[in-house]
Design a protein around this motif. Structure first.
Motif, PDB file in Angstrom:
ATOM      1  N   THR A 267     -19.849  -1.610 -39.100  1.00 28.08           N
ATOM      2  CA  THR A 267     -19.700   0.025 -38.434  1.00 28.08           C
ATOM      3  C   THR A 267     -19.576  -0.470 -36.779  1.00 28.08           C
ATOM      4  OG1 THR A 267     -21.705   0.584 -39.965  1.00 28.08           O
ATOM      5  CG2 THR A 267     -20.719   2.571 -37.662  1.00 28.08           C
ATOM      6  N   CYS A 268     -20.703  -0.995 -36.792  1.00 25.14           N
ATOM      7  CA  CYS A 268     -20.487  -1.680 -35.296  1.00 25.14           C
ATOM      8  C   CYS A 268     -18.888  -1.564 -34.255  1.00 25.14           C
ATOM      9  CB  CYS A 268     -21.254  -2.795 -34.140  1.00 25.14           C
ATOM     10  SG  CYS A 268     -23.272  -2.092 -34.877  1.00 25.14           S
ATOM     11  N   LYS A 269     -18.128  -2.748 -35.769  1.00 20.01           N
ATOM     12  CA  LYS A 269     -17.219  -3.361 -35.081  1.00 20.01           C
ATOM     13  C   LYS A 269     -16.020  -2.277 -34.771  1.00 20.01           C
ATOM     14  CE  LYS A 269     -14.185  -7.415 -37.060  1.00 20.01           C
ATOM     15  NZ  LYS A 269     -13.994  -8.183 -37.548  1.00 20.01           N
ATOM     16  N   LYS A 270     -15.939  -0.982 -36.022  1.00 20.78           N
ATOM     17  CA  LYS A 270     -15.221  -0.206 -36.607  1.00 20.78           C
ATOM     18  C   LYS A 270     -15.367   0.814 -35.396  1.00 20.78           C
ATOM     19  CE  LYS A 270     -15.476   0.066 -41.008  1.00 20.78           C
ATOM     20  NZ  LYS A 270     -15.212   0.942 -42.544  1.00 20.78           N
ATOM     21  N   ILE A 271     -16.936   0.771 -34.509  1.00 19.67           N
ATOM     22  CA  ILE A 271     -16.696   2.174 -33.723  1.00 19.67           C
ATOM     23  C   ILE A 271     -15.901   1.668 -32.402  1.00 19.67           C
ATOM     24  CG2 ILE A 271     -18.717   2.935 -32.155  1.00 19.67           C
ATOM     25  CD1 ILE A 271     -20.628   2.680 -34.332  1.00 19.67           C
ATOM     26  N   ALA A 273     -13.461  -0.622 -32.478  1.00 20.31           N
ATOM     27  CA  ALA A 273     -11.821  -0.355 -32.965  1.00 20.31           C
ATOM     28  C   ALA A 273     -11.510   0.956 -32.568  1.00 20.31           C
ATOM     29  CB  ALA A 273     -11.956  -0.764 -34.351  1.00 20.31           C
ATOM     30  N   ALA A 274     -12.432   1.751 -32.808  1.00 21.66           N
ATOM     31  CA  ALA A 274     -11.739   3.458 -32.409  1.00 21.66           C
ATOM     32  C   ALA A 274     -12.052   3.648 -31.312  1.00 21.66           C
ATOM     33  CB  ALA A 274     -12.713   4.533 -33.386  1.00 21.66           C
ATOM     34  N   GLY A 275     -12.278   2.705 -30.131  1.00 17.87           N
ATOM     35  CA  GLY A 275     -12.602   2.800 -28.952  1.00 17.87           C
ATOM     36  C   GLY A 275     -13.338   4.617 -28.449  1.00 17.87           C
ATOM     37  N   ILE A 276     -14.368   3.860 -29.722  1.00 16.47           N
ATOM     38  CA  ILE A 276     -15.896   5.040 -29.040  1.00 16.47           C
ATOM     39  C   ILE A 276     -16.488   4.716 -27.878  1.00 16.47           C
ATOM     40  CG2 ILE A 276     -17.441   5.946 -30.280  1.00 16.47           C
ATOM     41  CD1 ILE A 276     -15.817   6.421 -32.377  1.00 16.47           C
ATOM     42  N   ASP A 277     -17.097   3.238 -27.586  1.00 12.46           N
ATOM     43  CA  ASP A 277     -17.563   3.119 -26.574  1.00 12.46           C
ATOM     44  C   ASP A 277     -17.304   3.325 -25.199  1.00 12.46           C
ATOM     45  OD1 ASP A 277     -15.773   1.051 -27.114  1.00 12.46           O
ATOM     46  OD2 ASP A 277     -16.958  -0.481 -26.666  1.00 12.46           O
ATOM     47  N   THR A 278     -15.828   3.494 -25.505  1.00 13.58           N
ATOM     48  CA  THR A 278     -14.756   3.939 -23.870  1.00 13.58           C
ATOM     49  C   THR A 278     -15.171   5.269 -23.788  1.00 13.58           C
ATOM     50  OG1 THR A 278     -12.852   2.642 -24.549  1.00 13.58           O
ATOM     51  CG2 THR A 278     -12.331   4.163 -22.860  1.00 13.58           C
TER      52      THR A 278
END
Lengths: 319, 319
Positions: A267-271, A273-278
């Motif tokens: 899930t962290c990886k997908k988050i 990849a989705a640019g959510i941390d940005t």
């Protein structure tokens, strides 16, 4: 900034000797395990920016006052680690794993009380009041967080109330206390308070973004919030991006605390990849802008520059 | 004395509303479970004996100040009950059994901090300092007690240091704070401090004597100190009265915490039959005399009479 560390650590060492002897070992263990000393540093900078009087022992009094914030911070960490049954703190064994829960709770109480006594010794009840209220708000923020655990419908405002309490209040107090020490006007104290609170909000939001980072890149375990059921902004945004069916599965596992280690990492990886941390860092940027605005009208100089640098540090923090 | 209770309880109720909302339920649970309110009462009496100004809101400020001592006391009880995993407090379920350990620890922190803020609001850093130091000393006394558990060679001085910390310091602070509120001279503050500390020592020694009383007579379980390995004066005197062979058996069981319930009840009975609880009360009397001497030179009147009555109450306490 780093130049201040040895002075802060020396003042802390002196203050720890003022603890009643039986509470010293566990308290010292926690305080000396390290840390960035952000709160004392902020208190110092704010006081100096306003031209605090450091003559006639004023310098020593200022360092002592600044260090009370680190003592309070360490006391809350000691209680938190008992509560969370955490093994490590700042990369070292947590105090309660070495000294037992009882001693960790009591040494935390002694640390907190000695810090209150040191604040009182500065001779300003305004300082005592700000310090005591920040402590109460910090504990209350943690209770709010506890009640919100595994709630997959947590509203954004609730999340913000939690982090305002558990993190931002104390950072605000650090800045306000520095200003009060320097005999600032109420207006100036409020400006530093705004800076500190906004900085604290941004700090915690970035911290929550870092919790979905790649563990190998940042060198410490991540995914704790997903595992423990804390619906931080990255998880909130991720959940909102799911299809109704996927969301139902997420809600179920989140509520029951049933994610496997593989699912957490995935899930962290997908988050990421989705640019959510940005997106989350952009949310922090709003607070950093507020913080900057609050202090831009203050006297220019190297202390102001450092307060501005701290905003950049929080924004760019990668671990 | 009893006439003050409704006023103290009303002031406490107002203060609890000033706690950050999330910490209120667990804190209220503990404060409202009852208690003798000895500490606030002492603070009030000492202030009045010295003619504290109760005009212009002074009366309300005094009640608020007095109640901070009950808040601190309740905070330490909340932490203690988590530590001891105690089920009951003042005959009610302990806060942590209703709200969980986490909330009890954090609500205790919030209670303690709000009490500090209330003290600060009185505008005297001397009050803040006395209050904060008493809190630190209380926690330190409890750590000492913890280290002394199951030590069958505990020296009398060590026992006295433990009870001075865990009980007498806070009662001393209650009296000193009342005097400071009334703008007493340093000499008068010291006299009330001596009264409070000696009263606190006597209070705890009598409490320890009551722990070997007949459970049916006093209406609550006794023998806890023997069970938990606290070498209080009755147990110390009992151990000293044993033959070398008997003492070896006692030491072994005390160190291992291996007394059966029958042995606990039987030992308490034998201690009473040997007249040891009378000896222990005589030990308390020494402190009560010190307390009396400390205040005899103060202005005569009904407040002084109540302070003297409290000494008699502590001496004769049967439950």
């Amino acid at each position: 900034m780093a130049l201040e560390l040895p002075f802060i650590n020396r003042a802390l060492d002196h203050l720890l000797q003022e603890l009643p002897a039986p509470s010293r070992p566990a308290a010292r263990h926690t305080v000396e395990a390290g840390g960035k000393r952000l709160r004392p540093l902020l208190c110092l900078l704010c006081a100096r920016l306003l031209g605090a009087d450091e003559s006639n022992g004023g310098r020593e009094r200022l360092y002592r006052l600044a260090c009370t914030l680190e003592m309070l911070h360490a006391a809350t960490l000691m209680h938190d680690d008992v509560i969370d049954n955490a093994d490590l703190r700042r990369g070292q064994p947590a105090a309660h794993t070495v000294y037992g829960n009882t001693e960790a709770i009591l040494a935390g109480d002694a640390l907190l009380s000695t810090a209150n006594a040191c604040v009182a010794a500065c001779g300003s009840t305004k300082l005592c009041d700000v310090f005591a209220r920040a402590t109460a708000e910090t504990a209350a923020g943690e209770i709010l967080e506890l009640h919100a655990l595994r709630n997959c419908n947590l509203a954004s405002e609730e999340y913000l109330a939690i982090i305002r309490g558990k993190t931002a209040c104390l950072i605000r107090a650090a800045c306000e206390m520095g200003a009060i020490f320097a005999n600032a006007s109420d207006e100036q104290v409020a400006a530093f308070g705004t800076y500190g609170e906004a900085l604290g909000m941004a700090f915690q939001i970035v911290d929550d973004a870092l919790d979905v980072a790649d563990a190998e890149v940042i060198g410490k375990p991540t995914g704790g919030d997903l595992r423990e059921g804390k619906l931080t902004p990255p998880l909130q945004l991720w959940r909102a991006s799911l299809s109704p069916e996927e969301r139902e599965v997420f809600n179920d596992k989140f509520t029951r605390g049933a994610f496997t280690e593989e699912e957490v990492a995935d899930t962290c990886k997908k988050i990421r990849a989705a640019g959510i941390d940005t997106q989350v860092r952009a949310m922090a940027q709003g607070y950093l802008d507020t913080a900057k605005d609050a202090i831009m009208s203050l006297p220019k100089g190297s202390d102001l520059d450092v307060l501005l640098e701290i905003l950049t540090y929080v924004r760019d923090r990668r671990k």
